[in-house]
Scaffold this motif. Structure first.
Motif, PDB file in Angstrom:
ATOM      1  N   ASP A 168       0.826  -1.212   0.000  1.00  0.00           N
ATOM      2  CA  ASP A 168       0.000   0.000   0.000  1.00  0.00           C
ATOM      3  C   ASP A 168       0.857   1.257   0.000  1.00  0.00           C
ATOM      4  O   ASP A 168       0.572   2.217  -0.691  1.00  0.00           O
ATOM      5  CB  ASP A 168      -0.927   0.017   1.222  1.00  0.00           C
ATOM      6  N   ASN A 169       1.941   1.217   0.819  1.00  0.00           N
ATOM      7  CA  ASN A 169       2.844   2.375   0.891  1.00  0.00           C
ATOM      8  C   ASN A 169       3.450   2.679  -0.465  1.00  0.00           C
ATOM      9  O   ASN A 169       3.528   3.828  -0.878  1.00  0.00           O
ATOM     10  CB  ASN A 169       3.974   2.104   1.892  1.00  0.00           C
ATOM     11  N   LYS A 170       3.881   1.609  -1.119  1.00  0.00           N
ATOM     12  CA  LYS A 170       4.509   1.774  -2.424  1.00  0.00           C
ATOM     13  C   LYS A 170       3.504   2.339  -3.444  1.00  0.00           C
ATOM     14  O   LYS A 170       3.832   3.211  -4.251  1.00  0.00           O
ATOM     15  CB  LYS A 170       5.043   0.424  -2.912  1.00  0.00           C
ATOM     16  N   LYS A 171       2.280   1.840  -3.346  1.00  0.00           N
ATOM     17  CA  LYS A 171       1.231   2.298  -4.263  1.00  0.00           C
ATOM     18  C   LYS A 171       0.992   3.798  -4.068  1.00  0.00           C
ATOM     19  O   LYS A 171       0.879   4.554  -5.039  1.00  0.00           O
ATOM     20  CB  LYS A 171      -0.053   1.509  -3.986  1.00  0.00           C
ATOM     21  N   ASN A 172       0.942   4.210  -2.804  1.00  0.00           N
ATOM     22  CA  ASN A 172       0.731   5.640  -2.519  1.00  0.00           C
ATOM     23  C   ASN A 172       1.875   6.486  -3.061  1.00  0.00           C
ATOM     24  O   ASN A 172       1.654   7.567  -3.589  1.00  0.00           O
ATOM     25  CB  ASN A 172       0.618   5.869  -1.009  1.00  0.00           C
ATOM     26  N   GLU A 173       3.082   5.943  -2.864  1.00  0.00           N
ATOM     27  CA  GLU A 173       4.282   6.654  -3.337  1.00  0.00           C
ATOM     28  C   GLU A 173       4.212   6.862  -4.855  1.00  0.00           C
ATOM     29  O   GLU A 173       4.464   7.956  -5.360  1.00  0.00           O
ATOM     30  CB  GLU A 173       5.500   5.792  -3.014  1.00  0.00           C
ATOM     31  N   ILE A 174       3.847   5.789  -5.554  1.00  0.00           N
ATOM     32  CA  ILE A 174       3.750   5.864  -7.020  1.00  0.00           C
ATOM     33  C   ILE A 174       2.685   6.877  -7.428  1.00  0.00           C
ATOM     34  O   ILE A 174       2.893   7.702  -8.316  1.00  0.00           O
ATOM     35  CB  ILE A 174       3.433   4.471  -7.626  1.00  0.00           C
ATOM     36  N   GLN A 175       1.555   6.824  -6.736  1.00  0.00           N
ATOM     37  CA  GLN A 175       0.460   7.744  -7.083  1.00  0.00           C
ATOM     38  C   GLN A 175       0.868   9.207  -6.888  1.00  0.00           C
ATOM     39  O   GLN A 175       0.535  10.071  -7.705  1.00  0.00           O
ATOM     40  CB  GLN A 175      -0.769   7.436  -6.246  1.00  0.00           C
ATOM     41  N   ASN A 176       1.601   9.456  -5.798  1.00  0.00           N
ATOM     42  CA  ASN A 176       2.064  10.829  -5.547  1.00  0.00           C
ATOM     43  C   ASN A 176       3.003  11.306  -6.654  1.00  0.00           C
ATOM     44  O   ASN A 176       2.924  12.447  -7.097  1.00  0.00           O
ATOM     45  CB  ASN A 176       2.788  10.917  -4.196  1.00  0.00           C
ATOM     46  N   LYS A 177       3.890  10.384  -7.036  1.00  0.00           N
ATOM     47  CA  LYS A 177       4.847  10.715  -8.103  1.00  0.00           C
ATOM     48  C   LYS A 177       4.092  11.008  -9.406  1.00  0.00           C
ATOM     49  O   LYS A 177       4.386  11.981 -10.097  1.00  0.00           O
ATOM     50  CB  LYS A 177       5.787   9.524  -8.304  1.00  0.00           C
ATOM     51  N   GLN A 178       3.096  10.184  -9.677  1.00  0.00           N
ATOM     52  CA  GLN A 178       2.312  10.377 -10.906  1.00  0.00           C
ATOM     53  C   GLN A 178       1.589  11.730 -10.890  1.00  0.00           C
ATOM     54  O   GLN A 178       1.552  12.438 -11.897  1.00  0.00           O
ATOM     55  CB  GLN A 178       1.274   9.256 -11.054  1.00  0.00           C
ATOM     56  N   LEU A 179       1.063  12.075  -9.732  1.00  0.00           N
ATOM     57  CA  LEU A 179       0.345  13.353  -9.625  1.00  0.00           C
ATOM     58  C   LEU A 179       1.271  14.537  -9.872  1.00  0.00           C
ATOM     59  O   LEU A 179       0.906  15.492 -10.561  1.00  0.00           O
ATOM     60  CB  LEU A 179      -0.297  13.483  -8.245  1.00  0.00           C
ATOM     61  N   LYS A 180       2.481  14.445  -9.298  1.00  0.00           N
ATOM     62  CA  LYS A 180       3.455  15.529  -9.492  1.00  0.00           C
ATOM     63  C   LYS A 180       3.827  15.642 -10.968  1.00  0.00           C
ATOM     64  O   LYS A 180       3.940  16.741 -11.518  1.00  0.00           O
ATOM     65  CB  LYS A 180       4.719  15.273  -8.660  1.00  0.00           C
TER      66      LYS A 180
END
Lengths: 192, 343
Positions: free
Chosen positions: A112-124
């Motif tokens: 889940d942590n990794k998924k959130n990290e990826i999503q944040n990166k994608q948003l940026k």
């Protein structure tokens, strides 16, 4: 660019697409590449770019070997079908191996942590790519999607009219814009 | 492939992997060689994802989509990307509303506040002081030069007048083919001019020294040098500015008045943006008959100049279709313009 072919071989391949105009040939190559990648994607393949490279490699080799190809696009389709079948066989074999050596996955929390990290990166990255778009295109995208289900068709028809094009052309224009934005975001995520 | 509900269903069947293998292969062959069909599938895919992400599907459609569409990581990524994009667009929309509000507030700030702001930091204060000095010095030099120039012009005009005491100066607002009258007409109006011999040198001097164009016009009108200018046999070509997206008015407001003896008309096509390197224009009449076409047009600052010969333009309504050449060399509809010709 093709994987194992020399620049000369590639030039020869381009000539098959358009013998007279190199710029036109390059345009046709890019368009054909996009269609082949989608062909593999719609066939549920993951490694679409790699498979497309294989198709072009094989076709270009045939040309270098002296095979006369009249319609390069149609020829690429038939090669793509073979590449697809080969890929399916490989994937099947690999999945059998994976099944045998499957291990219990690590903790769900970590995932889940990794998924959130990826999503944040994608948003940026999406932010950056949106900012790179010319103002009028950004505005067009915002206006196009600024609708609800009920007003969808009249709103978009009005927008198309405002731009002096028909609704169909507008839909294609938006699809391209979205595609560009998606590619830009993906590339940005790969870099960071 | 024309777009209708049946085709949409066929494309959905393809995207959901519900097409029999043989039919699917045929369909794939078609879209790889047909750019339009390929675009249609891509648009349908985008719209299917939009419907799903924005919650516009009914439960049955939703479950069908979830079962058949997110079958690969790439497709799941695409869905996720669309979700993020729609959220971002909502954010941007709210931001742009805020920016517009702020712009209004900033516009109210006085010009003097901005100017005095320049002197607040030492760096900008030095630069601003230097700029002020340059402006003052430049103005002084300009003023000095203008003074000398004025005197010389007056002197020359006076010397002219002394040679032609009966000549009168009439104001000419602009030089246009209509304003340049045939030799005989000019002479009839100013009978004295023919008898006056203005030396060519003197005329050149006057043209060089007169700083304002209207003064030059006066001189040009009265010198024999310009009497040689041939009278135009044809009327000037009218220019009509057309804007993409003015179809709503049915083109009724875009009226081109074409003089009988004009060689043609220039259409100034204003685009929303430059999406293509090369454009093609097709002119059709109200019945859709192709009358004129031109390839290889390029846009400059979102504008395209298109000359249409007069013989293609009789009285009536016209539709000008503009196509853009995409990367694969195919023409795509870029804009439509309507106008009416009165002769």
């Amino acid at each position: 660019m093709l994987k194992s072919l020399s620049a000369e071989d590639f030039e020869q391949f381009l000539k098959t697409l358009d013998a007279e105009d190199r710029e036109q040939a390059a345009g046709k190559y890019i368009a054909l590449r996009e269609r082949l990648e989608k062909f593999f994607e719609w066939r549920d393949c993951e490694n679409t770019e790699e498979l497309t490279d294989i198709v072009f490699d094989r076709v270009a080799k045939k040309i270098v070997e002296g095979e006369m190809i009249e319609n390069a696009e149609a020829y690429c389709v038939s090669v793509a079908k073979f590449v697809l079948l080969e890929n399916r066989r490989e994937v099947f074999k690999k999945s059998e191996l994976d099944e045998n050596s499957r291990e219990i996955s690590s903790e769900a929390g970590q995932k889940d942590n990794k998924k959130n990290e990826i999503q944040n990166k994608q948003l940026k990255c999406l932010d950056k790519c949106m900012a790179k778009l010319p103002a009028e295109k950004r505005e067009l995208l915002i206006n196009y999607f600024d609708t609800d289900e009920k007003t969808l068709i009249p709103n978009r028809r009005n927008l198309a009219e405002k731009f002096g094009i028909n609704l169909n052309s507008l839909r294609i224009r938006i699809s391209r814009l979205k595609s560009k934005l998606e590619k830009c975001t993906r590339k940005c995520c790969e870099k960071t | 492939m024309p777009i209708n509900l049946e085709n949409e269903k066929l494309i959905q069947k393809f995207l959901y992997g519900e097409m029999p293998e043989e039919e699917r292969f045929e369909f794939e062959e078609r879209f790889i060689t047909d750019a339009n069909l390929f675009q249609r599938i891509k648009v349908s895919e985008d719209e299917l994802i939009e419907k799903y992400v924005r919650g516009w599907m009914n439960p049955a459609e939703r479950s069908e989509f979830e079962q058949n569409f997110p079958t690969t990581a790439k497709r799941r990524e695409r869905i996720e990307f669309s979700r993020q994009l729609f959220n971002k667009i909502e954010e941007q929309k709210q931001k742009s509303v805020l920016v517009k509000k702020n712009e209004r507030i900033t516009a109210e700030e006085s010009v003097w506040d901005k100017l005095t702001g320049l002197f607040l930091t030492p760096k900008t204060a030095m630069a601003a002081a230097f700029a002020v000095l340059v402006v003052v010095f430049g103005s002084w030099i300009l003023y000095q030069n203008l003074g000398t120039l004025k005197t010389e012009v007056v002197k020359n005009q006076n010397s002219d007048i002394s040679e032609t005491p009966q000549r009168t100066f009439s104001p000419t607002p602009e030089i246009s083919p209509e304003n340049i009258k045939p030799e005989s007409e000019n002479n009839a109006e100013n009978p004295n001019i023919e008898s006056v011999e203005t030396p060519a040198e003197n005329t050149n001097e006057l043209i060089k020294e007169t700083p304002k164009p209207d003064k030059t016009d006066e001189v040009i009108k009265q010198t024999p040098v310009l009497k040689k200018t041939p009278t135009p046999q044809t009327a000037p070509n009218p220019v009509l500015a057309l804007f993409a997206g003015t179809l709503r008015s049915g083109g009724k407001n875009n009226v081109l008045k074409l003089p009988e003896n004009a060689k043609g008309a220039v259409l100034l096509l204003n685009l929303e943006s430059i999406d293509y390197k090369i454009y093609r224009a097709e002119l059709t009449d109200a019945d859709g008959n192709l009358l004129f076409q031109k390839d290889g047009l390029k846009a400059n600052k979102s504008k395209i100049n298109l000359f249409i010969p007069a013989d293609k333009l009789t009285k009536g309504d016209y539709l000008l279709k503009l196509y853009g050449k995409n990367d694969s060399g195919e023409n795509e509809s870029a804009a439509d313009f309507q106008f009416r010709v009165n002769r």
